[in-house]
Motif scaffolding. Structure first.
Motif, PDB file in Angstrom:
ATOM      1  N   ALA A 288       9.102  -4.620  -1.729  1.00  0.00           N
ATOM      2  CA  ALA A 288       8.779  -3.624  -2.748  1.00  0.00           C
ATOM      3  C   ALA A 288       9.578  -2.342  -2.556  1.00  0.00           C
ATOM      4  N   ALA A 289       9.907  -2.004  -1.316  1.00  0.00           N
ATOM      5  CA  ALA A 289      10.715  -0.805  -1.069  1.00  0.00           C
ATOM      6  C   ALA A 289      12.082  -0.934  -1.729  1.00  0.00           C
TER       7      ALA A 289
ATOM      8  N   PRO B 278      -6.760   8.764  -5.140  1.00  0.00           N
ATOM      9  CA  PRO B 278      -6.406   9.319  -3.822  1.00  0.00           C
ATOM     10  C   PRO B 278      -5.661   8.281  -2.977  1.00  0.00           C
ATOM     11  N   PHE B 279      -4.754   8.756  -2.131  1.00  0.00           N
ATOM     12  CA  PHE B 279      -4.096   7.870  -1.170  1.00  0.00           C
ATOM     13  C   PHE B 279      -5.110   7.445  -0.110  1.00  0.00           C
ATOM     14  N   PRO B 280      -4.937   6.263   0.486  1.00  0.00           N
ATOM     15  CA  PRO B 280      -3.966   5.215   0.164  1.00  0.00           C
ATOM     16  C   PRO B 280      -4.491   4.300  -0.946  1.00  0.00           C
ATOM     17  N   PHE B 281      -3.582   3.659  -1.656  1.00  0.00           N
ATOM     18  CA  PHE B 281      -3.972   2.681  -2.666  1.00  0.00           C
ATOM     19  C   PHE B 281      -2.804   1.740  -2.932  1.00  0.00           C
TER      20      PHE B 281
ATOM     21  N   VAL C 233       3.307  -3.027   3.855  1.00  0.00           N
ATOM     22  CA  VAL C 233       2.893  -4.377   3.487  1.00  0.00           C
ATOM     23  C   VAL C 233       1.736  -4.784   4.386  1.00  0.00           C
ATOM     24  N   ARG C 234       0.615  -5.111   3.797  1.00  0.00           N
ATOM     25  CA  ARG C 234      -0.582  -5.466   4.567  1.00  0.00           C
ATOM     26  C   ARG C 234      -1.022  -6.889   4.229  1.00  0.00           C
TER      27      ARG C 234
ATOM     28  N   VAL D 232       0.843  -1.200   0.000  1.00  0.00           N
ATOM     29  CA  VAL D 232       0.000   0.000   0.000  1.00  0.00           C
ATOM     30  C   VAL D 232       0.876   1.247   0.000  1.00  0.00           C
ATOM     31  N   LEU D 233       0.526   2.181  -0.853  1.00  0.00           N
ATOM     32  CA  LEU D 233       1.154   3.496  -0.882  1.00  0.00           C
ATOM     33  C   LEU D 233       0.278   4.433  -0.049  1.00  0.00           C
TER      34      LEU D 233
END
Length: 367
Positions: free
Chosen positions: A329-330, A68-71, A29-30, A17-18
């Motif tokens: 991902a980071a 829009p954040f978050p996504f 990370v969720r 998630v961003l």
């Protein structure tokens, strides 16, 4: 990278998630239950999802029409159908498909409309196929539908070592065109292997360097940089030539509106088209025409199928810069933004976490 856990009785999935404008380490990370597909949907198990310039812009809040954040980011994905919605086609189960998603691809499982699936040819590696989803569609359309490049023409590709750039070089060479490609010195050997004449993009006089190869100018320029450099790109065109702009990389780190650089660029291109100069200029948007949904899907499926068939036949190659587990991902974003890689950084599943089998990770987390 922050990890937020969410578990229950159902099978769980992982998604990235961003949350807002953050550095790569701020990606989250969720874990949440795997969703069930509804009518017209399929559940896709992700095998590869790319890290492209679009996600780099999104984390800065600078992508033109991001949600829009978050996504959850993820512009494209390759995966296998695990289940279909009520009344869905059971023949899709277990087959590998590519999907252009725009967002949502950075997840171990995702729901996608069945009508958006484009089958990946048998035997093609999912990560290799993934690098040619958005990149392949973009390159194919710009080359053949916008610039209409034919055999014997000469084209200039800026950033010829990048994801779209390297695909453009190969498709143009396959069409019989001569290609000049800009790249840093470290990437020129790779650009030459693709069949292009490399030029250092940092050369003090890029125009003169191009004119030495194409004295009368080039028939097409493919420019993802934008900014003031777009003027030089337009001036390099031969009479009747076409400039195709498809990004504003030069403004990636510039503070301010995400829309203004694009609108300014489009306005400049429209002005040039209004002048009697014998050349044309276009801004390419992969989503143009989406309002006519059926026609848009048909063109997308045709273009992507052609690109993937060329890959399966060995006519073009795919460049995977690195395969990085989804939960990292980071690291993948940091690597993609480093400017040190040739090709595309690809996220692959965390097999041990999601129980989805072999993640295809070759251990190459850096280039």
């Amino acid at each position: 990278m922050n990890e937020l856990r969410q578990t229950g009785d159902r099978a769980v999935m992982t998604e990235v998630v961003l949350p807002g404008v953050v550095e790569p380490a701020g990606l989250q990370v969720r874990r949440r239950p795997v969703p069930a597909p509804g009518p017209g949907q399929v559940l896709l198990v992700m095998e590869a999802s790319g890290v492209s310039f679009a996600e780099q812009q999104m984390r800065r809040g600078k992508y033109f029409d991001q949600p829009p954040f978050p996504f959850t980011p993820g512009y494209d994905v390759v995966g296998t159908v695990a289940s279909v919605g009520p009344g869905g086609d059971a023949a899709l189960l277990g087959r590998r498909f590519a999907v252009l998603t725009k967002t949502g691809g950075w997840a171990s499982h995702l729901l996608v409309p069945a009508v958006d699936l484009v089958e990946v040819p048998a035997g093609v590696d999912p990560a290799e196929a993934e690098t040619l989803v958005v990149n392949g569609i973009t390159a194919m359309r710009m080359l053949h539908r916008v610039a209409r490049v034919r055999a014997g023409r000469t084209v200039l590709v800026l950033g010829a070592n990048g994801g779209v750039g390297s695909t453009l070089v190969q498709l143009a060479r396959h069409a019989g065109a001569r290609v000049i490609g800009t790249a840093s010195l470290r990437h020129q050997a790779a650009v030459r292997e693709l069949g292009a004449d490399p030029i250092d993009y940092r050369t003090p006089d890029l125009t003169s360097a191009v004119r030495k190869i194409a004295p009368e100018g080039v028939d097409a320029v493919f420019d993802h940089i934008g900014g003031e450099g777009i003027v030089a790109s337009f001036r390099l065109l031969a009479p009747g030539g076409t400039l195709v702009s498809y990004g504003t990389a030069s403004t990636r780190d510039v503070a301010g509106s995400s829309k203004w650089p694009v609108l300014k660029l489009i306005g400049r291109l429209q002005l040039w088209n209004a002048l009697p100069n014998g050349r044309s200029a276009h801004f390419f948007n992969i989503w143009a025409g989406k309002r006519r949904a059926d026609a848009f899907r048909d063109r997308l499926r045709a273009d992507l199928t052609e690109v993937l068939t060329l890959l399966a036949d060995g006519a073009i190659t795919s460049r995977v810069a690195a395969r990085v587990p989804l939960s990292r991902a980071a690291d993948a974003m940091t690597l993609a933004e480093s400017g040190t890689v040739t090709g595309k950084v690809v996220l692959v599943p965390d097999a041990a976490r999601d129980g989805s089998g072999d993640n295809g990770d070759n251990g190459d987390h850096s280039a």
